[in-house]
Design an enzyme around this catalytic site. Structure first.
Site, PDB file in Angstrom:
ATOM      1  N   GLY A 195      -2.073   0.037  17.145  1.00  0.00           N
ATOM      2  CA  GLY A 195      -1.379  -0.300  15.902  1.00  0.00           C
ATOM      3  C   GLY A 195      -0.951   0.970  15.192  1.00  0.00           C
ATOM      4  O   GLY A 195      -1.538   2.046  15.417  1.00  0.00           O
TER       5      GLY A 195
ATOM      6  N   ASN B 273      -4.871   1.990  -1.678  1.00  0.00           N
ATOM      7  CA  ASN B 273      -5.415   0.624  -1.787  1.00  0.00           C
ATOM      8  C   ASN B 273      -6.177   0.419  -3.096  1.00  0.00           C
ATOM      9  O   ASN B 273      -6.646  -0.683  -3.375  1.00  0.00           O
ATOM     10  CB  ASN B 273      -6.298   0.286  -0.583  1.00  0.00           C
TER      11      ASN B 273
ATOM     12  N   TYR C 137     -11.926  -9.213  10.772  1.00  0.00           N
ATOM     13  CA  TYR C 137     -13.246  -9.788  10.453  1.00  0.00           C
ATOM     14  C   TYR C 137     -13.220 -11.314  10.501  1.00  0.00           C
ATOM     15  O   TYR C 137     -14.180 -11.978  10.129  1.00  0.00           O
ATOM     16  CB  TYR C 137     -13.760  -9.283   9.091  1.00  0.00           C
TER      17      TYR C 137
ATOM     18  N   ASP D 183      -9.965   2.539   1.868  1.00  0.00           N
ATOM     19  CA  ASP D 183     -10.015   2.079   3.269  1.00  0.00           C
ATOM     20  C   ASP D 183     -10.477   3.228   4.162  1.00  0.00           C
ATOM     21  O   ASP D 183     -11.240   3.034   5.108  1.00  0.00           O
ATOM     22  CB  ASP D 183      -8.621   1.636   3.761  1.00  0.00           C
TER      23      ASP D 183
ATOM     24  N   GLY E 233       0.230   0.735  11.634  1.00  0.00           N
ATOM     25  CA  GLY E 233       0.472   0.352  10.247  1.00  0.00           C
ATOM     26  C   GLY E 233      -0.493   1.047   9.301  1.00  0.00           C
ATOM     27  O   GLY E 233      -1.069   2.102   9.625  1.00  0.00           O
ATOM     28  N   GLY E 234      -0.703   0.442   8.139  1.00  0.00           N
ATOM     29  CA  GLY E 234      -1.551   1.035   7.112  1.00  0.00           C
ATOM     30  C   GLY E 234      -2.984   1.242   7.576  1.00  0.00           C
ATOM     31  O   GLY E 234      -3.580   2.303   7.317  1.00  0.00           O
TER      32      GLY E 234
ATOM     33  N   GLY F 152     -14.632  -5.734  11.609  1.00  0.00           N
ATOM     34  CA  GLY F 152     -14.023  -5.164  10.407  1.00  0.00           C
ATOM     35  C   GLY F 152     -14.794  -5.400   9.115  1.00  0.00           C
ATOM     36  O   GLY F 152     -14.382  -4.900   8.061  1.00  0.00           O
TER      37      GLY F 152
ATOM     38  N   LYS G 216       0.814  -1.222   0.000  1.00  0.00           N
ATOM     39  CA  LYS G 216       0.000   0.000   0.000  1.00  0.00           C
ATOM     40  C   LYS G 216       0.850   1.275   0.000  1.00  0.00           C
ATOM     41  O   LYS G 216       0.416   2.307  -0.496  1.00  0.00           O
ATOM     42  CB  LYS G 216      -0.943   0.001   1.199  1.00  0.00           C
TER      43      LYS G 216
HETATM   44  P1  NAP Z   1       0.566  -3.459   8.970  1.00  0.00           P
HETATM   45  O1  NAP Z   1       0.803  -2.221   8.182  1.00  0.00           O
HETATM   46  O2  NAP Z   1       1.484  -4.608   8.827  1.00  0.00           O
HETATM   47  O3  NAP Z   1       0.536  -3.020  10.536  1.00  0.00           O
HETATM   48  C1  NAP Z   1       0.352  -3.953  11.557  1.00  0.00           C
HETATM   49  C2  NAP Z   1       0.356  -3.258  12.918  1.00  0.00           C
HETATM   50  O4  NAP Z   1       0.030  -4.243  13.899  1.00  0.00           O
HETATM   51  C3  NAP Z   1       1.700  -2.674  13.307  1.00  0.00           C
HETATM   52  O5  NAP Z   1       1.487  -1.507  14.063  1.00  0.00           O
HETATM   53  C4  NAP Z   1       2.308  -3.756  14.194  1.00  0.00           C
HETATM   54  O6  NAP Z   1       3.162  -3.256  15.206  1.00  0.00           O
HETATM   55  C5  NAP Z   1       1.071  -4.324  14.860  1.00  0.00           C
HETATM   56  N1  NAP Z   1       1.263  -5.717  15.245  1.00  0.00           N
HETATM   57  C6  NAP Z   1       1.461  -6.767  14.399  1.00  0.00           C
HETATM   58  N2  NAP Z   1       1.573  -7.908  15.110  1.00  0.00           N
HETATM   59  C7  NAP Z   1       1.457  -7.559  16.423  1.00  0.00           C
HETATM   60  C8  NAP Z   1       1.504  -8.284  17.641  1.00  0.00           C
HETATM   61  N3  NAP Z   1       1.679  -9.606  17.655  1.00  0.00           N
HETATM   62  N4  NAP Z   1       1.334  -7.615  18.789  1.00  0.00           N
HETATM   63  C9  NAP Z   1       1.149  -6.270  18.793  1.00  0.00           C
HETATM   64  N5  NAP Z   1       1.109  -5.522  17.678  1.00  0.00           N
HETATM   65  C10 NAP Z   1       1.256  -6.152  16.508  1.00  0.00           C
HETATM   66  O7  NAP Z   1      -0.868  -4.030   8.694  1.00  0.00           O
HETATM   67  P2  NAP Z   1      -2.230  -3.211   8.359  1.00  0.00           P
HETATM   68  O8  NAP Z   1      -2.375  -3.028   6.891  1.00  0.00           O
HETATM   69  O9  NAP Z   1      -2.287  -2.013   9.226  1.00  0.00           O
HETATM   70  O10 NAP Z   1      -3.332  -4.286   8.789  1.00  0.00           O
HETATM   71  C11 NAP Z   1      -3.448  -4.699  10.135  1.00  0.00           C
HETATM   72  C12 NAP Z   1      -4.701  -5.519  10.353  1.00  0.00           C
HETATM   73  O11 NAP Z   1      -5.841  -4.676  10.128  1.00  0.00           O
HETATM   74  C13 NAP Z   1      -4.862  -6.689   9.372  1.00  0.00           C
HETATM   75  O12 NAP Z   1      -4.336  -7.847   9.908  1.00  0.00           O
HETATM   76  C14 NAP Z   1      -6.370  -6.785   9.194  1.00  0.00           C
HETATM   77  O13 NAP Z   1      -6.892  -7.696  10.140  1.00  0.00           O
HETATM   78  C15 NAP Z   1      -6.882  -5.418   9.547  1.00  0.00           C
HETATM   79  N6  NAP Z   1      -7.415  -4.684   8.377  1.00  0.00           N
HETATM   80  C16 NAP Z   1      -8.742  -4.739   8.154  1.00  0.00           C
HETATM   81  C17 NAP Z   1      -9.301  -4.034   7.108  1.00  0.00           C
HETATM   82  C18 NAP Z   1     -10.786  -4.092   6.899  1.00  0.00           C
HETATM   83  O14 NAP Z   1     -11.234  -3.675   5.829  1.00  0.00           O
HETATM   84  N7  NAP Z   1     -11.553  -4.545   7.851  1.00  0.00           N
HETATM   85  C19 NAP Z   1      -8.488  -3.269   6.255  1.00  0.00           C
HETATM   86  C20 NAP Z   1      -7.118  -3.242   6.496  1.00  0.00           C
HETATM   87  C21 NAP Z   1      -6.596  -3.961   7.559  1.00  0.00           C
HETATM   88  P3  NAP Z   1       4.719  -2.923  14.945  1.00  0.00           P
HETATM   89  O15 NAP Z   1       4.752  -1.516  14.439  1.00  0.00           O
HETATM   90  O16 NAP Z   1       5.328  -3.096  16.274  1.00  0.00           O
HETATM   91  O17 NAP Z   1       5.214  -3.920  13.942  1.00  0.00           O
END
Ligand code: NAP
Length: 301
Positions: free
Chosen positions: A134, A95, A235, A110, A136-137, A256, A74
């Site tokens: 969190g 996205n 989700y 998103d 991330g993205g 989600g 992304k």
């Molecule tokens: P990402 O960019 O990889 O970011 C993941 C975040 O989660 C980072 O801040 C990471 O912390 C943290 N993290 C990962 N594993 C962890 C753990 N075991 N304990 C504590 N913190 C942890 O991913 P993303 O794109 O933001 O997506 C994250 C999640 O959001 C996905 O898995 C998905 O379930 C959900 N999501 C849902 C939708 C939807 O439409 N419903 C859309 C996008 C994402 P660090 O910085 O320390 O690595």
């Protein structure tokens, strides 16, 4: 049932990402195309990091009309695009891509999806305090949406403190109308922020089926209360441990799925200028989530 046969006029769309086996986007978009009788198809575009630039060039050469982008591209896709929507710029992530005669524009649906979920839940963001778990993205998309809705304060809580600090810094540069803070994912650090928040959003994968074990809730739920709205962007499962704990304490909860469906709907509209059947898409998404759950449980046995 009629079989769809692509021809030289078929518009090509897809999902660009690294590991796509669990995605429900192809089911949603292909159903939308068939339902509206559009000559279009949505494919899985799995690509390893080292090939990204070459792959995007191939998509242009093949005249793909657009595509979605998922983890981990992304942000990485940004240098290859020619223009951006303001929301993609705010979230610093893309996205959805639209290809107009070889000119690639990046969007972030998103942000739109999350904003719509919050609004449809009846939660008024203006003047409220939020905690995003969190950095991330998904966290950036949620923050961009909430800033758009005139949030008063947001705290980013994250495992890696530097990543939270970085997100806060980028948003501070964009607006001075919101109070920003960040904390480590340590109870002593975050407990007051959680207690005092109106809205809490989990954007980490902690709580997903595949992450089952002792560590399936990101925060101590003791600090949740009945005045709060707790959203988990996961989700799969539809009700995570975080949501179960929040519900027990009387909080409003949301999973989600709505964000997922609404972001897909916004991409679909951007590409086709048409709206898919809402009821059908909800049903498809729910069934797909059940299938994913069943596969995950089977894989763990
Ligand atoms: P990402 O960019 O990889 O970011 C993941 C975040 O989660 C980072 O801040 C990471 O912390 C943290 N993290 C990962 N594993 C962890 C753990 N075991 N304990 C504590 N913190 C942890 O991913 P993303 O794109 O933001 O997506 C994250 C999640 O959001 C996905 O898995 C998905 O379930 C959900 N999501 C849902 C939708 C939807 O439409 N419903 C859309 C996008 C994402 P660090 O910085 O320390 O690595």
């Amino acid at each position: 049932m009629d079989i769809f046969i692509p021809d030289s006029e078929t518009k090509l769309y897809g999902l660009l990402g690294k590991t796509l086996s669990h995605s429900i986007s192809p089911s949603l978009h292909n159903n939308g195309f068939r339902d509206l009788d559009l000559n279009a198809i949505y494919l899985m575009l799995e690509v390893k990091d080292r090939d990204l630039e070459e792959y995007i060039l191939s998509l242009k050469n093949l005249n793909f009309a657009g595509w979605n982008v998922t983890i981990p591209y992304k942000e990485e896709i940004i240098p290859y695009l020619n223009g951006f929507s303001s929301l993609a710029r705010d979230a610093e992530a893309v996205n959805t891509v639209l290809n107009r005669r070889g000119r690639l524009t990046g969007y972030n649906t998103d942000v739109i999806g999350f904003q719509r979920q919050i609004e449809e839940a009846g939660f008024v963001v203006k003047g409220k305090r939020a905690v995003i778990i969190g950095a991330g993205g998904a966290a950036k998309a949620a923050a961009a949406a909430l800033i758009h809705l005139h949030l008063a304060e947001v705290t980013i809580i994250n495992r890696t403190l530097e990543n939270a600090a970085e997100v806060v810094e980028t948003f501070r540069e964009k607006t001075d109308k919101v109070e920003f803070d960040y904390k480590a994912l340590k109870e002593s650090e975050y407990k007051d922020k959680i207690k005092n928040a109106d809205l809490i959003i989990n954007t980490t994968p902690v709580g997903m089926y595949s992450k089952k074990g002792n560590n399936n809730i990101a925060i101590n739920p003791e600090y949740l209360n009945e005045k709060q709205f707790v959203v988990d962007l996961i989700y799969n499962p539809l009700k995570t441990e975080l949501l179960k704990e929040a519900e027990k304490r009387g909080a409003q909860i949301g999973n989600g799925l709505p964000t997922l469906i609404y972001q897909a709907e916004a991409s679909f509209k951007l590409w086709t200028q048409e709206m898919p059947n809402k009821k059908k898409w909800k049903q498809i998404a729910e069934n797909a989530v059940k299938d994913i759950e069943a596969k995950d449980i089977e894989a763990e046995e």
